[in-house]
Design an enzyme around this catalytic site. Structure first.
Site, PDB file in Angstrom:
ATOM      1  N   LEU A  52      38.026   4.063  46.253  1.00 45.73           N
ATOM      2  CA  LEU A  52      37.529   3.314  45.576  1.00 45.73           C
ATOM      3  C   LEU A  52      37.836   2.028  45.052  1.00 45.73           C
ATOM      4  O   LEU A  52      38.131   2.700  43.251  1.00 45.73           O
ATOM      5  CB  LEU A  52      36.134   3.087  46.001  1.00 45.73           C
ATOM      6  CG  LEU A  52      35.200   2.063  45.752  1.00 45.73           C
ATOM      7  CD1 LEU A  52      35.262   0.699  46.989  1.00 45.73           C
ATOM      8  CD2 LEU A  52      33.987   1.933  45.408  1.00 45.73           C
ATOM      9  N   HIS A  53      38.316   1.085  44.904  1.00 45.09           N
ATOM     10  CA  HIS A  53      38.557   0.781  43.419  1.00 45.09           C
ATOM     11  C   HIS A  53      38.155  -0.909  43.409  1.00 45.09           C
ATOM     12  O   HIS A  53      38.609  -1.946  44.233  1.00 45.09           O
ATOM     13  CB  HIS A  53      40.234   0.637  43.173  1.00 45.09           C
ATOM     14  CG  HIS A  53      41.116   0.228  44.365  1.00 45.09           C
ATOM     15  ND1 HIS A  53      41.463   1.345  45.101  1.00 45.09           N
ATOM     16  CD2 HIS A  53      41.672  -0.903  44.490  1.00 45.09           C
ATOM     17  CE1 HIS A  53      42.105   0.669  46.218  1.00 45.09           C
ATOM     18  NE2 HIS A  53      42.567  -1.165  45.773  1.00 45.09           N
ATOM     19  N   LEU A  54      38.055  -1.599  42.344  1.00 45.53           N
ATOM     20  CA  LEU A  54      37.510  -3.270  42.186  1.00 45.53           C
ATOM     21  C   LEU A  54      39.101  -3.721  41.544  1.00 45.53           C
ATOM     22  O   LEU A  54      39.671  -3.139  40.456  1.00 45.53           O
ATOM     23  CB  LEU A  54      36.548  -3.138  41.044  1.00 45.53           C
ATOM     24  CG  LEU A  54      35.925  -4.037  40.648  1.00 45.53           C
ATOM     25  CD1 LEU A  54      35.276  -5.408  42.236  1.00 45.53           C
ATOM     26  CD2 LEU A  54      35.438  -4.013  39.768  1.00 45.53           C
TER      27      LEU A  54
END
Length: 764
Positions: free
Chosen positions: A660-662
């Site tokens: 998960l990455h923003l």
């Protein structure tokens, strides 16, 4: 010379003339050309002139040149003209088509009625203007039909309407009668069943029984309220084809006579419009919930603009019961300003539960402005739809959901036992709940239009996503079985619920990565080597439930080796200090190795098992907030260095790399690494989910709503500020480097854009 002019007194204020039209009638004797002209002229507010060669010479037969001269004179006076001749071949029409110019439209109405009917009428009539009657008429009609050539847009026509039966003729009559002095009609070819078919049989073949087509109402028609919005495409429209234009009846007919100026357009191709997916929806929250109409119309047009291309050939129809509806008027005007295609989105006046039976408009899906309990009762659209659908809808609704949150929608397959199914052809009802601005109703938002606009936008997005899921389901079922979609609604729903979890076959050998850190490439769409990494075979993904949550199967095996890079950095950041900017217990921050803008960071979650946004639950809310706050901290740092920058923080619906990455990305998109359509659309369509929206959804509903339709990545290139379209990336980059237009309203709300405090009062 005879020129029959409609001298009906014009209503006050309509003295100003609009664009004149030359309507060339095409049809054999007995097809009803003269009757058509007379009926339209008797009921129309537009000034019409009928040019008839049988009477052009002071009541006697004249010449073609006389007709041309009279027609030109009438057009110069601002009048519209009917050319009442047979015009059965291209040569006969050519000189009249030349009357058209940029200020004059040229239409054709083809009265292609059965030969037997035309001959019967011609033989029986008496007192005909051209004295074509009795026994000699049969041979003349037969001879003319054998040489008939159907008109084509390439001849110079802007619009062609084909009528194969009396119902079609009546519909065309209604359309032209409704034209006011300033109205126009959409361009295109409408109603031709088979352009390649031979001309119908003549009199000598009647010894063998000739079947006369039944006078039935067409399967589906796009009934267009905003006739004044002209199609801007110069080329021949792609939607010409099947469209048996139906007659208006019931409420729709009543409204048209009162001046709604409805027009008929088409969106079919080689299949019946009965197969064209069509969603009819009311204006959400503007009635009982008293939402501001100006704000609501802005949101409707904005979300429609986002979805019309995504939905392919499907149609969206905004419906209201009154021709005086302000919301219809506002939406028509704003949609015209956005140049939204008329064959994909239009407005319609009528009862949403009787669109086909009373208006001739076939809609397989209708939306219900529901209450949160998803119960019948109350008033307005909700009560009408539940009443019209019968008990079957309430039972089917309970199987899908017990309640509904504001901004959300639920798709309900309609059982075949429902009257709406059997009478109107409605296969699905989508319940949708909007925001409440009525202080006398529960959950009143106390005039908070920031939150209200957000919820309303979510409501329309959820509605159109639900419609898209139905379209996907129909496509999948069509490949699997020849059975009708609605013969097995429970099975259809399973496909709907699983549609968002499918992935394309593995394409590792066809493409490669520029680098393991090129994070934003979609694994869903095939493309060039520069565009894409490996696609992931569904067999490796494991089972997925309708909420996109994993049930079993390890996701680790689903990701290619290149896609594991972020996971390795997040789990062991100390070994990657050369690329890491910040390390904490919860997150790791690093630059995107192939940034798509001047500033492009990634904030990685350091939690095992969070491969992508679909893995997130309410338990991860605090982690999401931490990621967001870290992103904002870096934005603040960048803005201190360059106050002109503007940022968005968000997630890709379907990431191409594990963990998960923003994304924290500046909106200049000034980067040599932004090379193709997928790069652009992954950040500038609904595929990119704003962090603030994800936080709110997870907080309220325990999960984020994913927009993982791969068609989003192949949409046309549009400027993220002014929404203008561009043919390629170089042209787009050239445009955005100079575009100073404000960002769309959807980005200007809810802190989706982050900018320097000194610019906070300026529209970015």
């Amino acid at each position: 010379m005879e020129m029959e002019i409609d001298d009906t007194p014009k209503p006050k204020g309509e003295e100003t003339k609009g664009k004149p039209i030359v309507v060339i009638l095409v049809g054999a004797p007995g097809s009803g050309k003269s009757t058509f002209c007379e009926q339209v002229m008797a009921s129309s507010t537009r000034p019409w002139v009928r040019i008839c060669q049988d009477t052009i010479g002071n009541g006697k037969s004249g010449t073609k040149s006389q007709c041309l001269k009279s027609a030109a004179s009438a057009l110069n006076d601002g009048k519209s003209v009917f050319i009442d001749r047979c015009n059965l071949d291209r040569e006969q029409r050519a000189e009249f088509v030349k009357l058209g110019n940029p200020n004059v439209d040229v239409h054709a109405i083809v009265l292609d009625l059965p030969a037997k009917l035309c001959i019967s009428r011609s033989v029986k009539r008496t007192g005909h203007e051209g004295n074509l009657q009795g026994g000699k008429a049969a041979a003349v009609v037969n001879r003319m039909l054998q040489k008939k050539e159907f008109p084509k847009l390439s001849e110079g026509f802007t619009r062609i309407t084909f009528c194969q039966n009396e119902s079609d003729v009546q519909a065309a009559h209604n359309t032209y009668s409704a034209l006011g002095p300033l109205d126009t009609l959409p361009n295109g070819s409408f109603g031709q069943k088979n352009p390649d078919a031979k001309i119908q049989l003549g009199i000598m073949r009647f010894l063998k029984k000739v079947e006369v087509p039944a006078n039935t109402v067409s399967d589906a028609n796009s009934i267009q309220s905003s006739v004044s919005h002209k199609n801007t495409e110069e080329k021949e429209p792609s939607y010409k084809g099947h469209d048996n234009i139906s007659s208006f009846s019931g409420n729709a007919s009543k409204e048209l006579k009162e001046g709604e100026n409805l027009a008929v357009c088409s969106s079919g191709s080689h299949a019946s419009l009965n197969n064209t997916p069509t969603l009819a929806f009311p204006s959400i929250s503007t009635s009982d919930f008293q939402f501001n109409l100006e704000k609501a119309s802005d949101i409707i047009v904005e979300v429609v603009e986002e979805y019309v291309n995504k939905l392919g050939s499907a149609r969206l129809v905004l419906v209201d019961v009154s021709h005086k509806s302000k919301i219809l008027s506002l939406v028509k005007t704003k949609a015209a300003q956005k140049n939204i295609e008329l064959n994909k989105f239009f407005t319609f006046v009528g009862d949403i539960t009787k669109l086909y039976s009373e208006g001739g408009l076939r809609c397989n899906v209708i939306a219900n402005a529901a209450n949160w309990r998803l119960k019948p009762g109350g008033g307005g659209v909700n009560a009408a739809i539940f009443n019209a659908a019968g008990p079957a809808l309430e039972v089917a609704t309970k199987e899908q959901a017990q309640s509904l949150h504001p901004g959300k929608a639920v798709v309900v397959p309609l059982p075949s036992t429902s009257p709406l199914f059997s009478r109107e052809g409605v296969t699905h009802v989508i319940h949708v709940l909007g925001p409440n601005m009525n202080q006398h109703r529960p959950n009143f938002l106390n005039n908070d239009y920031i939150k209200g606009c957000q919820i309303l936008r979510e409501a329309y997005t959820s509605l159109f996503e639900g419609f898209a899921s139905i379209i996907r389901t129909q496509g999948k079922l069509a490949k699997v079985s020849n059975e009708n979609l609605d013969s097995n609604p429970s099975g259809a729903q399973e496909v709907i619920e699983g549609a968002n979890t499918k992935h394309s076959p593995n394409n590792d050998q066809k493409s490669k990565r520029e680098h393991e850190h090129d994070y934003d490439r979609s694994k869903k769409c095939k493309g060039s080597q520069d565009e894409i990494g490996a696609d992931i075979p569904e067999s490796k993904i494991g089972k997925v439930d309708k909420n996109n949550d994993k049930i079993d199967g390890s996701m680790t095996k689903a990701w290619g080796s290149w896609a594991q890079a972020l996971h390795k950095i997040a789990m062991h950041p100390q070994t990657h200090k050369d690329v890491v900017l910040e390390i904490s217990d919860d997150v790791v921050v690093l630059n995107d190795l192939y940034p798509k803008a001047r500033r492009h960071l990634l904030v990685l979650a350091r939690s095992e098992g969070l491969d992508r946004l679909s893995d997130v639950s309410k338990d991860h809310l605090q982690l999401l907030k931490t990621m967001h706050n870290v992103g904002l901290k870096w934005v603040e740092k960048f803005l201190q260095e360059d106050a002109s920058l503007i940022f968005r923080l968000g997630y890709h619906s379907v990431p191409s790399m594990r963990q998960l990455h923003l994304h924290v990305i500046s909106q200049d998109f000034d980067s040599k690494n932004l090379k193709n359509k997928k790069h652009w659309n992954s950040f500038n369509t609904a595929f990119f989910l704003d962090s603030v929206d994800v936080l709110e959804e997870v907080s309220s509903h325990g999960k984020a709503t994913l927009r993982d339709d791969e068609s989003l990545l192949s949409m046309e290139l549009r400027c993220h500020r002014c929404r203008s379209a561009h043919p390629n990336i170089p042209r787009l980059k050239s445009h955005i480097s100079n575009c100073q237009a404000p960002f769309p309203p959807s980005l200007l709300q809810n802190s989706r854009l982050v900018l320097a405090p000194c610019n906070a009062g300026i529209d970015p």
